[in-house]
Design an enzyme around this catalytic site. Structure first.
Site, mmCIF file in Angstrom:
data_model
loop_
_atom_site.group_PDB
_atom_site.id
_atom_site.type_symbol
_atom_site.label_atom_id
_atom_site.label_comp_id
_atom_site.label_asym_id
_atom_site.label_seq_id
_atom_site.Cartn_x
_atom_site.Cartn_y
_atom_site.Cartn_z
ATOM 1 N N CYS A 170 63.217 99.257 70.050
ATOM 2 C CA CYS A 170 61.824 99.706 70.139
ATOM 3 C C CYS A 170 60.884 98.639 69.593
ATOM 4 C CB CYS A 170 61.635 101.026 69.404
ATOM 5 S SG CYS A 170 62.294 101.048 67.724
ATOM 6 N N HIS A 585 54.791 101.579 62.819
ATOM 7 C CA HIS A 585 56.156 101.819 62.346
ATOM 8 C C HIS A 585 56.195 103.178 61.659
ATOM 9 C CE1 HIS A 585 59.343 101.729 59.175
ATOM 10 N NE2 HIS A 585 60.048 101.217 60.167
ATOM 11 N N HIS A 593 61.199 103.770 63.495
ATOM 12 C CA HIS A 593 60.912 103.659 64.926
ATOM 13 C C HIS A 593 59.570 102.948 65.103
ATOM 14 C CE1 HIS A 593 60.883 104.560 69.146
ATOM 15 N NE2 HIS A 593 59.777 105.275 69.049
#
Length: 965
Positions: A170, A585, A593
């Site tokens: 990601c 974040h 993530h």
């Protein structure tokens, strides 16, 4: 091979990409049933797969190994000309691309598509086929990682394409999507061609790694541009990057390290190409020009002054201890003791200042939200709230503004010191007392007043309670209220004794307060004289405390406002940077993530890029996820772009200014001959101009809510709304398109020259320049009216009615002048009238409350508000007798003050009221002259649209006119 077959092959490739189906016969059947319509073909395959689930992708991939069916037929099944797209034969791949582009070549001859557009189409097709080739080699489990329903994988209405998370990637998606949506960066990557010597063995490790990565990145960008899928697989580019990290594949990558590494690789790749293209000259690296700037370090080290120029890319900022981005920047620009820098003599103190000498077009701030906990021996995330603006003005940090910034910083330092003293004083009023529990002093005095005013009592609350112990027990054993349960008529027989015994066992259910005791504490003895003196003192003290508190709060608010406006003058708002992307974040320091919010300039809204999911978002959602402070999500990287360089986010030929369809209708051969321009460029210019005018016309025709007023976004939309003469529209667009700021590359410079040449051909008698200037003055007045309204509403919602009034007054006046020329020249008149009226009513009520206190200072303040603001503005409400609501409001304000007539009051108050009322009741509608209008800050188009939309959206139904406008 016929053109029809090539066209069929293109459709087959697209259908295969969308659905994942590789059965050629099934694909051809779907196209035949749908008569070549791609959407119907997808629907056909979806229905067929639903009816026959054993024919899904997984089944095919299992049988593919047995049948060795790895060929894609061009044309009918009987055609023996087959091309192998699954092997490693590069000739087969190139033949397939050439055949598929044959149709595009025909389209170019008919429609004038440029070589540049063909190249991008070729890259898209090449990347698409390469991805399909890779899918043929995936394992059974990898196939099922995608949704089995083709509709779930189909791209909808040119929605941006997502990136598949291929294992803790990601971080890759967030960074790449932010860069891809910088169209100047996208153009550089798509037009990158490898050096000629790449066919030979690379000379060093950098070339061996960076050049293949550039190829993969170009393929990935091609898919993001033209894929028919909702998301694409970035595995090839990710694998090359992962080799550069020491961490294992299962661990979350360090995004800051990755971003630095990525820019280094890109810089190296473009440097290799630049050196090859400019032999003997100093090579120019576009990555450096785009992302790198310079600052001057000015300081003192051990008493000696120094100045050094340094280069920077991502600018690191500390978050801990700061509330907003400007505070972070101020701290980063000054390190250590710096007083000696400003003095004539050197001292032993050391420190330095940073001053930007050159800012990059893309300004990236790296927010340090991680720190190492020495006690626990591990990194921890900083969750503090940190605000940042959508429009950032960098003037105060520029070297050319060094002197004025130092003066302002010193003034802010002095104001903050004064602010600290005032806040300490205010705290003493709001938290009064010496113990652990503290209360507002005004409340303490009010409680004392209530105690003193309570009905006096002559006995203690325990004196009248019978202290005789009951039989068989002691006083301590029997709670006092239990001894008060007998009525005067009760006897002393067995029944009475039984009642007494019950009372002893159930004391709480039968206890009661003596009838002569008050419910609350009260003075034991107090005379009327003592009460009168005490009440007078307490009332006076409480009024003084409330006044002092109010004055302190007002002074604190004024200082805050002064600090906020310290850099709002026009001279310090010349370097605007607009927020382009926010990388977020969620999680802790060692895991989490990542996703990105990216602004779409065409839709004028924020988009959320979360791996394969790309959805519409808003500034409010961005703030909630990015500012931090209340959950584990926060921004770690901010990407700002120079707002004066529209080419960064607009296509190379379709820039924000844009040009008119009128230019398309003119013959360009004269200009082309004079400027020696290639024919293909003229075709590209025509295409770009037509697309841009179509966009502006569509915006003008859209029925939008008040918070999305497209007239603010572009002057041409305003002109179209108000049916401006075509010659005015034409000259305006040509003038904008001829702006020197658009000359950022050779192609745009050439089109800019075409626009300038056309301007020179317009004869003076073709355009009435007085009328031309009048239209432009109207638009400037429309923007000023919008800014007046925006600031007025913001202040009104903050209940700063005194400051809000003048802005609303001038918003109404400017708007009224515009509406006199046409219904679409300004904003909704009733909306502005409503808030102007409400602001006056609020001020009138506030002034009346001050008058009722009877205190000299408050009375004078209230009458000053009435004389200087309310009375002065009443003629503006009375000038138009058709405005019934304004007339009613004026009568309400007058009645409020007339209600004091006949009431008892001090002689000095009566005198002031008698002097004031004639001014309020004066029926004259003569409008008195006001001060000059407030100075307006300079807002960019984007910032004005965003702030205006936010403030209009925040107006609740109770704050809007009765008709709902």
């Amino acid at each position: 091979v016929t053109i029809e077959k090539c066209h069929q092959q293109t459709l087959l490739n697209q259908l295969r990409e969308v659905t994942g189906t590789t059965d050629v016969q099934l694909l051809q059947q779907a196209l035949q049933v749908s008569n070549g319509d791609l959407a119907e073909a997808v629907a056909f395959l979806t229905e067929k797969n639903a009816k026959v689930p054993q024919q899904d992708e997984a089944t095919y991939y299992q049988t593919a190994q047995i049948t060795n069916d790895r060929y894609i037929s061009v044309g009918s099944q009987a055609d023996t000309n087959v091309i192998d797209l699954t092997g490693d034969d590069k000739d087969d791949l190139q033949r397939a691309i050439a055949l598929s582009l044959e149709e595009s070549n025909r389209a170019f001859r008919e429609t004038g598509i440029t070589d540049e557009e063909q190249a991008i189409s070729r890259w898209v097709l090449e990347a698409s086929i390469a991805e399909n080739k890779a899918s043929l080699k995936r394992t059974h489990t990898e196939v099922w990682s995608d949704s089995p329903n083709p509709h779930d994988r189909k791209r909808q209405d040119n929605c941006p394409v997502g990136l598949k998370n291929v294992g803790n990637t990601c971080w890759f998606s967030a960074v790449i999507q932010s860069l891809f949506n910088l169209l100047e960066f996208q153009r550089l990557v798509l037009h990158y061609s490898p050096p000629a010597r790449m066919q030979d063995l690379p000379r060093n490790q950098k070339e061996h790694r960076n050049l293949p990565f550039m190829q993969e990145l170009r393929h990935l960008f091609s898919l993001l541009v033209g894929s028919k899928r909702k998301y694409v697989d970035p595995s090839s580019a990710v694998e090359i990057l992962k080799d550069a990290f020491k961490s294992s594949e299962s661990q979350q990558q360090d995004v800051s390290e990755f971003t630095h590494k990525l820019l280094d690789w890109l810089e190296d790749a473009f440097q290799i190409k630049a050196e090859e293209d400019r032999e003997g000259e100093k090579p120019k690296n576009p990555m450096v020009d785009l992302f790198y700037g310079r600052f001057l370090a000015v300081g003192v080290l051990e008493g000696k002054k120094f100045e050094n120029t340094e280069m920077f890319g991502q600018y690191p900022l500390q978050v801990n201890g700061f509330k907003d981005l400007h505070e972070c920047l101020e701290a980063a620009m000054i390190e250590g003791e710096i007083e000696s820098l400003h003095s004539a003599e050197n001292s032993a103190k050391s420190g330095q200042e940073h001053w930007f000498t050159e800012l990059p077009p893309v300004l990236t701030f790296e927010l340090s939200r991680f720190e190492f906990n020495q006690t626990l021996g591990r990194p921890e995330k900083i969750h503090n709230k940190l605000e940042f603006p959508s429009m950032l003005y960098m003037d105060r940090y520029m070297d050319r503004n060094r002197d004025i910034t130092r003066i302002k910083r010193e003034e802010i330092r002095r104001l903050k010191e004064h602010l600290t003293v005032l806040q300490q004083r205010l705290e003493r009023y709001l938290s009064y007392g010496s113990g652990p529990k503290r209360f507002p002093l005004a409340d303490v005095l009010q409680y004392a007043m209530e105690f003193a005013s309570s009905k006096p009592v002559c006995t203690s609350p325990v004196e009248d309670i019978n202290t005789t112990a009951p039989p068989g027990g002691t006083t301590a054993q029997l709670p006092p209220p239990a001894r008060q349960v007998f009525s005067p008529g009760s006897g002393s027989g067995p029944q009475a004794q039984q009642q007494q015994r019950v009372s002893i066992h159930k004391p709480f259910t039968q206890s009661r307060v003596p009838p002569d005791l008050p419910m609350h504490p009260a003075p034991r003895h107090i005379t009327e004289e003592e009460l009168r003196v005490l009440e007078g003192c307490l009332h006076r003290w409480r009024s003084e405390v409330e006044n002092d508190t109010r004055d302190l709060q007002a002074s604190i608010s004024r200082i805050h406002r002064t600090i906020e406006l310290m850099y709002s003058d026009k001279s310090m708002m010349q370097v605007p940077y607009r927020l382009h992307a926010v990388l977020v974040h969620e999680g802790q320091a060692n895991a989490g993530h990542y996703w990105a919010y990216i602004f779409d300039p065409h839709q004028q809204r924020w988009m959320k890029y979360n791996d394969i999911s790309v959805t519409k978002s808003s500034w409010e959602e961005l703030v909630r996820d990015s500012f931090g402070g209340y959950r584990n999500a926060s921004a770690y990287c901010l990407m700002y772009i120079d707002d004066k360089k529209p080419f960064l986010i607009e296509g190379n030929l379709i820039c924000i200014c844009k040009v008119t369809h009128l230019l398309v209708s003119y013959e360009l051969s004269t200009q082309r001959a004079a400027l020696n321009l290639p024919a293909s460029l003229s075709q590209a210019a025509k295409h770009a101009l037509k697309v841009e005018y179509t966009r502006l016309l569509r915006l003008a025709q859209e029925d939008t809510p008040p918070e999305r007023d497209y007239r603010l976004q572009h002057i041409i939309v305003y002109f179209i709304h108000n049916q401006a003469p075509k010659k005015i529209v034409e000259r305006t667009l040509l003038t904008q398109f001829a702006d020197r700021n658009l000359g950022f590359d050779e192609r745009c410079k050439s089109i800019m020259k075409v626009a300038r040449a056309k301007l020179e051909l317009i004869m003076p008698d073709e355009v009435n320049m007085e009328e031309y200037e009048m239209w432009h003055q109207d638009y400037r007045k429309f923007r000023d009216a919008t800014v007046f309204l925006l600031i007025g509403l913001e202040l009104f919602l903050k209940k700063s009615y005194v400051e809000a009034l003048m802005y609303l007054i001038y918003a109404y006046q400017y708007n009224k002048e515009l509406l006199a020329k046409g219904p679409y020249r300004g904003h909704d008149e009733e909306l502005i009238a409503h808030y102007r009226r409400e602001c006056l009513l609020k001020l009138n009520e506030h002034a009346a409350v001050l008058f009722e206190t009877g205190e000299e200072i408050e009375v004078n303040t209230g009458l000053s508000i009435m004389n200087e603001l309310v009375v002065a503005c009443i003629p503006l409400l009375l000038v138009d007798e058709m405005e019934e609501k304004d007339m009613v409001a004026v009568e309400d304000m007058r009645n409020r003050w007339c209600s004091y007539l006949g009431q008892e009051m001090e002689p000095n108050l009566q005198e002031k009221l008698t002097d004031f009322l004639p001014k309020l009741l004066d029926c004259s509608t003569e409008i008195k002259s006001f001060h000059d209008p407030p100075k307006l800050p300079s807002y960019s188009t984007l910032e004005l649209c965003e702030r205006y939309g936010q403030v209009v959206t925040s107006l609740t139904p109770s704050r809007t006119p009765a008709d709902g406008r």
